[in-house]
Enzyme design. Structure first.
Site, PDB file in Angstrom:
ATOM      1  N   PHE A 222     -61.253  65.336 -10.774  1.00  0.00           N
ATOM      2  CA  PHE A 222     -60.835  63.919 -11.073  1.00  0.00           C
ATOM      3  C   PHE A 222     -59.954  63.107 -10.071  1.00  0.00           C
ATOM      4  CE2 PHE A 222     -61.505  66.703 -14.960  1.00  0.00           C
ATOM      5  CZ  PHE A 222     -62.699  66.013 -15.225  1.00  0.00           C
ATOM      6  N   GLU A 226     -58.739  65.604  -4.402  1.00  0.00           N
ATOM      7  CA  GLU A 226     -59.144  64.664  -2.992  1.00  0.00           C
ATOM      8  C   GLU A 226     -58.223  64.925  -2.166  1.00  0.00           C
ATOM      9  OE1 GLU A 226     -59.888  60.564  -3.761  1.00  0.00           O
ATOM     10  OE2 GLU A 226     -60.094  60.185  -1.535  1.00  0.00           O
ATOM     11  N   ARG A 304     -57.652  49.380  -4.129  1.00  0.00           N
ATOM     12  CA  ARG A 304     -58.722  49.309  -4.925  1.00  0.00           C
ATOM     13  C   ARG A 304     -58.000  48.404  -6.072  1.00  0.00           C
ATOM     14  NH1 ARG A 304     -63.818  50.923  -5.955  1.00  0.00           N
ATOM     15  NH2 ARG A 304     -64.153  52.258  -4.384  1.00  0.00           N
ATOM     16  N   PHE A 338     -59.306  55.128  -9.445  1.00  0.00           N
ATOM     17  CA  PHE A 338     -58.624  55.052  -8.105  1.00  0.00           C
ATOM     18  C   PHE A 338     -57.961  53.616  -8.035  1.00  0.00           C
ATOM     19  CE2 PHE A 338     -58.433  55.123  -3.330  1.00  0.00           C
ATOM     20  CZ  PHE A 338     -58.124  56.425  -3.137  1.00  0.00           C
ATOM     21  N   THR A 433     -63.345  52.112   0.113  1.00  0.00           N
ATOM     22  CA  THR A 433     -62.853  50.835   0.523  1.00  0.00           C
ATOM     23  C   THR A 433     -62.674  51.001   1.949  1.00  0.00           C
ATOM     24  OG1 THR A 433     -60.567  51.466  -0.432  1.00  0.00           O
ATOM     25  CG2 THR A 433     -61.928  50.294  -1.759  1.00  0.00           C
ATOM     26  N   ALA A 502     -64.735  58.354  -4.915  1.00  0.00           N
ATOM     27  CA  ALA A 502     -65.261  57.040  -4.970  1.00  0.00           C
ATOM     28  C   ALA A 502     -66.727  56.866  -5.838  1.00  0.00           C
ATOM     29  CB  ALA A 502     -65.228  56.442  -3.527  1.00  0.00           C
ATOM     30  N   GLU A 705     -66.963  57.093 -11.736  1.00  0.00           N
ATOM     31  CA  GLU A 705     -65.868  56.649 -12.345  1.00  0.00           C
ATOM     32  C   GLU A 705     -66.019  55.463 -13.311  1.00  0.00           C
ATOM     33  OE1 GLU A 705     -64.788  56.071  -7.981  1.00  0.00           O
ATOM     34  OE2 GLU A 705     -62.856  56.519  -8.861  1.00  0.00           O
TER      35      GLU A 705
HETATM   36  N1  MTE Z   1     -66.884  64.752 -13.858  1.00  0.00           N
HETATM   37  C1  MTE Z   1     -66.688  65.855 -13.903  1.00  0.00           C
HETATM   38  N2  MTE Z   1     -67.196  66.690 -14.774  1.00  0.00           N
HETATM   39  N3  MTE Z   1     -65.424  66.335 -13.136  1.00  0.00           N
HETATM   40  C2  MTE Z   1     -64.897  65.656 -12.446  1.00  0.00           C
HETATM   41  O1  MTE Z   1     -63.691  66.175 -11.509  1.00  0.00           O
HETATM   42  N4  MTE Z   1     -64.499  63.372 -11.132  1.00  0.00           N
HETATM   43  C3  MTE Z   1     -64.885  62.260 -11.303  1.00  0.00           C
HETATM   44  C4  MTE Z   1     -66.195  61.760 -11.534  1.00  0.00           C
HETATM   45  N5  MTE Z   1     -66.946  62.290 -12.689  1.00  0.00           N
HETATM   46  C5  MTE Z   1     -65.207  64.502 -12.116  1.00  0.00           C
HETATM   47  C6  MTE Z   1     -66.529  63.809 -12.882  1.00  0.00           C
HETATM   48  C7  MTE Z   1     -64.251  61.382 -10.146  1.00  0.00           C
HETATM   49  S1  MTE Z   1     -62.536  61.137  -9.850  1.00  0.00           S
HETATM   50  C8  MTE Z   1     -65.200  60.861  -9.176  1.00  0.00           C
HETATM   51  S2  MTE Z   1     -64.811  60.142  -7.911  1.00  0.00           S
HETATM   52  C9  MTE Z   1     -66.769  61.278  -9.364  1.00  0.00           C
HETATM   53  O2  MTE Z   1     -67.036  62.085 -10.487  1.00  0.00           O
HETATM   54  C10 MTE Z   1     -67.113  62.124  -7.929  1.00  0.00           C
HETATM   55  O3  MTE Z   1     -68.381  62.297  -8.208  1.00  0.00           O
HETATM   56  P1  MTE Z   1     -69.750  61.529  -7.739  1.00  0.00           P
HETATM   57  O4  MTE Z   1     -69.171  60.828  -6.393  1.00  0.00           O
HETATM   58  O5  MTE Z   1     -70.747  62.618  -7.374  1.00  0.00           O
HETATM   59  O6  MTE Z   1     -69.740  60.604  -8.917  1.00  0.00           O
HETATM   60  N1  HPA Z   2     -62.062  55.629  -3.687  1.00  0.00           N
HETATM   61  C1  HPA Z   2     -61.844  57.018  -3.778  1.00  0.00           C
HETATM   62  N2  HPA Z   2     -61.147  57.812  -3.010  1.00  0.00           N
HETATM   63  C2  HPA Z   2     -60.967  57.186  -1.863  1.00  0.00           C
HETATM   64  C3  HPA Z   2     -61.217  56.091  -1.653  1.00  0.00           C
HETATM   65  C4  HPA Z   2     -61.887  55.085  -2.570  1.00  0.00           C
HETATM   66  O1  HPA Z   2     -62.232  53.686  -2.329  1.00  0.00           O
HETATM   67  N3  HPA Z   2     -60.584  55.546  -0.241  1.00  0.00           N
HETATM   68  C5  HPA Z   2     -59.968  56.890   0.085  1.00  0.00           C
HETATM   69  N4  HPA Z   2     -60.333  57.822  -0.888  1.00  0.00           N
HETATM   70 MO1  MOS Z   3     -62.333  60.052  -7.515  1.00  0.00          MO
HETATM   71  S1  MOS Z   3     -60.318  59.378  -8.042  1.00  0.00           S
HETATM   72  O1  MOS Z   3     -62.652  58.911  -6.174  1.00  0.00           O
HETATM   73  O2  MOS Z   3     -62.061  61.403  -6.986  1.00  0.00           O
END
Ligand code: MTE
Ligand code: HPA
Ligand code: MOS
Length: 756
Positions: A222, A226, A304, A338, A433, A502, A705
């Site tokens: 979540f 990161e 962001r 974010f 970004t 992201a 997100e």
């Molecule tokens: N879904 C689950 N089940 N667990 C997670 O930790 N992280 C969220 C989202 N959904 C998350 C989640 C966040 S903060 C992001 S940025 C995106 O998943 C990252 O994965 P994606 O880029 O494949 O969508």
């Molecule tokens: N989103 C999520 N994570 C990030 C970003 C963004 O735009 N830039 C750097 N880390």
């Molecule tokens: Mo999601 S806050 O960009 O890990």
């Protein structure tokens, strides 16, 4: 198409950090962290702890063989405190012992004399004292100063949002193992394996090629992993580097809550101006971000907030300023959205405030100002909008008119129970970004039995990215999904990865996989053409058979693969993808930073108990722009999960630090996350199916997100219900709207009396 992990998840067989079998001789780590938010370490006495049973070594900053620095964007964060502590929970020493229990026991015997200095926890106070992580930034469109005179209505106010615990089910942790020639292999629960590798390299002094990071999957990230998984990996790595023994650190829930940063709280001022037709003419906002004691990712999060300050509304004159304010809290960090949700809450509060003052429904202002294709964002990008489509579809599909009517009837016939409704349209930009981060690589092997293995930089954290990547390969080769395996994410196979964040992970890593698979497909088609005495253009692969111009041949996928191998044709490919078209000029704060935008609209209805201040979310009805979804089951899971997480942030989850900077909501008994009762009784999700040519993988828009921001609607639906009970109530825009705050808002006169 189910999530490929569903079988092992259901059986409890999926492997997380704590499931990795331990090597003989493994040691365990535990931190001694600062009990003081701001202070000078006058004395540190380790002697008794060193004599404690099972203790092998205690590390401090003096044992760092590289640099005592883990700051990612700005080098402002030591791994171990040296003389100064900046937040409660800051690591001071690390005990390494023969068992987890003995390590924890020894930590209690460490004695530190720390001279406490005044602690700052509030961003506005930090701002007043000039405590900034970086100079403020502003996004400007048009000219607000001259636009105010064209406004019929101008309103000003303030809006605050609190932080949020990530509460991934799997806490932070790492397991470091010594390898030949001083190298290290580290299992880490991280969204950013390269960030971990870089940090370990910096702290130990080892070159990056001697640091292998391996990740099978996370029990949630979540955003909390990161950047903030780096600390634990660096601590274990340093211990292994010294002791040449495996070292593991898996945080206890309370350690995790105490020592890690959370969603950045924000305090913001707004000013909004509308013309006589309720078009928003001008908008100004100042965002005070609470960064905590170090920059961490806060500068990028701040950016962001600016990108999403107008949510999904076109406003011709905007001036948004964002200031990252340094406080004595654990460094706050990425959290789903974010910084976007924090910015979007403020424009929604502005609109609701204006509507209340004008005595109209907020939806009237919202709808009139939705972005149209071709409108410009404050950062210069022109929008390809689905905002009106989502809004209209939600209105008709869910029969908004009759919902409003039902609410009206209910409210007229009930005195102590009131219903409220809010519309929540969203718009979220997809891409990091920071343009350079929008790149990814994939390594695809076809084995001689026809099975396929894929490595990418993507981290599976429950969001289903591995399933989507497997789908890419299965579709291109036209083989069953069971023939495709996703390997662990490993920095020896895939280098220089961007974090899985992201919402762009499937787009970036999926596209890299697509390129690799297409290259292999071309090679295989050439082999098939040779075997079948035709040209490659005539060859198609379908369901594990080879076709010539849609005519099935006897040649199978497996035979073709083996023939290619026998002809000494490579069955492996490493491919690179970088998002085209995107750019951003920070000196002008203008450009085209996003590959595309995701839209949607949620209609939220709540029922409020006006005697107790408690509420239930009756329904959240959503139309979500998923492009051409690759996997509706996974996307639904993401929308439901994101929504409920957003509702938690807006309603129940209340982080409390006392004035000395100590976390009071430090366990699940004092920090309330949504449970089954907090989940809306009805969640309806309808997809706005679009097939526009965009930069998404197979035109399926990112989904990770954006749905969190539907949760903001719950805040305003509760507010609506409060004003149905007491039209004079005008509570501060101050999330979360806990039942305590709701109760005070229902009876403002009584609340004022109590205060005096
Ligand atoms: N879904 C689950 N089940 N667990 C997670 O930790 N992280 C969220 C989202 N959904 C998350 C989640 C966040 S903060 C992001 S940025 C995106 O998943 C990252 O994965 P994606 O880029 O494949 O969508
Ligand atoms: N989103 C999520 N994570 C990030 C970003 C963004 O735009 N830039 C750097 N880390
Ligand atoms: Mo999601 S806050 O960009 O890990």
């Amino acid at each position: 198409m189910k999530n490929i992990d569903s079988y092992t998840h259901t059986r409890g067989e999926s492997v997380y950090l704590d499931d990795i079998p331990l090597l003989a001789g493994t040691l365990f780590a535990c931190c001694f962290d600062s009990p003081v938010a701001n202070g000078i370490i006058e004395n540190l006495d380790l002697s008794e702890a060193e004599q404690s049973e099972g203790v092998v070594k205690i590390l401090t900053h003096q044992d760092i063989t590289g640099e005592n620095q883990i700051g990612g964007i700005i080098p402002d964060e030591p791994l171990f405190a040296e003389h100064h502590v900046h937040f409660c929970g800051m690591p001071i020493a690390l005990v390494i012992a023969e068992s987890d229990h003995l390590a924890k026991k020894a930590v209690k015997k460490i004695k530190a004399t720390i001279k406490a200095l005044p602690a700052i926890t509030d961003p506005r106070e930090a701002f007043a004292r000039g405590e900034l992580t970086l100079p403020p930034r502003s996004f400007v469109l048009g000219n607000t100063a001259s636009a105010w005179k064209d406004c019929t209505h101008i309103f000003e106010g303030r809006a605050d949002t609190n932080g949020q615990e990530h509460l991934y089910i799997e806490t932070q942790g790492a397991y470091a193992i010594p390898a030949e020639n001083g190298a290290l292999r580290i299992y880490s629960s991280t969204q950013g394996p390269t960030a971990v590798q870089r940090t370990v390299s910096r702290v130990t002094g080892l070159p990056m090629h001697k640091v292998e990071i391996d990740v099978t999957r996370l029990g949630g990230g979540f955003g909390g992993k990161e950047d903030q998984a780096n600390t634990w990996a660096a601590l274990c790595a340093l211990a292994t580097h010294h002791l040449k023994r495996p070292v593991k650190y898996s945080l206890h829930r309370m350690e995790d809550m105490r020592m890690t940063g959370k969603r950045n709280p924000y305090s913001s001022d707004f000013k909004i101006g509308l013309d006589k037709d309720l078009k928003i003419i001008a908008y100004e906002a100042t965002f005070y971000q609470n960064s905590g004691a170090a920059a961490d990712l806060s500068p990028a999060i701040l950016e962001r907030t600016l990108f999403h300050c107008n949510n999904t509304y076109f406003i011709p004159n905007v001036k948004a300023t964002a200031i990252s304010c340094k406080t004595n809290l654990p460094p706050n960090t990425a959290f789903r959205g974010f910084g976007g949700p924090q910015g979007m809450f403020v424009i929604e509060a502005s609109i609701v405030h204006a509507a209340e003052q004008l005595g109209i429904a907020p939806a009237v202002i919202q709808q009139k100002n939705l972005m149209q294709t071709g409108d410009e964002f404050p950062y210069g990008q022109k929008v390809v909008s689905e905002a009106n489509e989502c809004w209209e579809k939600a209105m008709h599909l869910y029969q908004n008119e009759s919902l409003l009517n039902d609410i009206d009837v209910f409210n007229k016939s009930n005195t102590w129970s009131k219903k409220g409704l809010a519309m929540m349209p969203i718009c979220f930009g997809i891409s990091f970004t920071n343009t350079l981060m929008n790149q990814a690589r994939a390594l695809v092997h076809i084995y001689t039995d026809g099975s396929v293995a894929i490595s990418t930089g993507a981290i599976e954290m429950g969001q289903g990215v591995n399933t989507k990547i497997a789908q890419v390969a299965a579709q291109i080769f036209s083989i069953p999904i069971g023939q495709v395996k996703l390997n662990t994410t490993n920095t020896y196979r895939i280098a220089n990865t961007s974090p899985s964040a992201a919402s762009a992970t499937a787009d970036l890593n999926g596209k890299a996989t697509q390129i690799a698979c297409n290259t292999l497909l071309d090679r295989l088609k050439n082999v098939a053409a040779e075997l079948l005495h035709t040209v490659a253009d005539e060859i198609e692969l379908k369901e594990e058979s080879i076709y010539i111009k849609w005519q099935k041949t006897d040649l199978t996928w497996k035979q073709l693969v083996l023939s290619a191998y026998n002809k000494r044709i490579s069955l492996s490919e490493h491919a690179h993808y970088a998002t085209p078209e995107i750019h951003f000029d920070k000196t002008k704060e203008k450009g085209h930073p996003f590959a595309y935008h995701v839209f949607g609209t949620a209609i939220t209805t709540v029922t409020l108990d006006c005697l107790r201040g408690t509420y239930e979310v009756d329904a959240v009805r959503i139309v979500h722009d998923a492009g051409s979804s690759m996997n509706e089951l996974i996307d639904r899971g993401q929308i439901e999960g994101g929504l409920v997480q957003g509702i938690g942030w807006m309603t129940l989850e209340e982080i409390v630090y006392d004035k000395d900077g100590k976390l009071r909501s430090n366990a699940l008994s004092t920090y309330k996350v949504p449970d089954i009762y907090a989940v809306p009784k009805e969640i309806s999700i309808d997809f706005l199916h679009t097939e526009k040519n965009n930069l998404a993988i197979f035109r399926s828009k990112a989904v990770g997100e954006p749905p969190l921001m539907y949760g903001i609607g719950t805040y305003f639906a509760i507010r609506d219900a409060i004003r149905q009970f007491n039209p004079k109530s005008n509570p501060a825009f101050d999330a979360p709207f806990t039942p305590e705050k709701v109760l005070l808002a229902l009876y403002p006169d009584r609340a004022a009396e109590l205060k005096n």
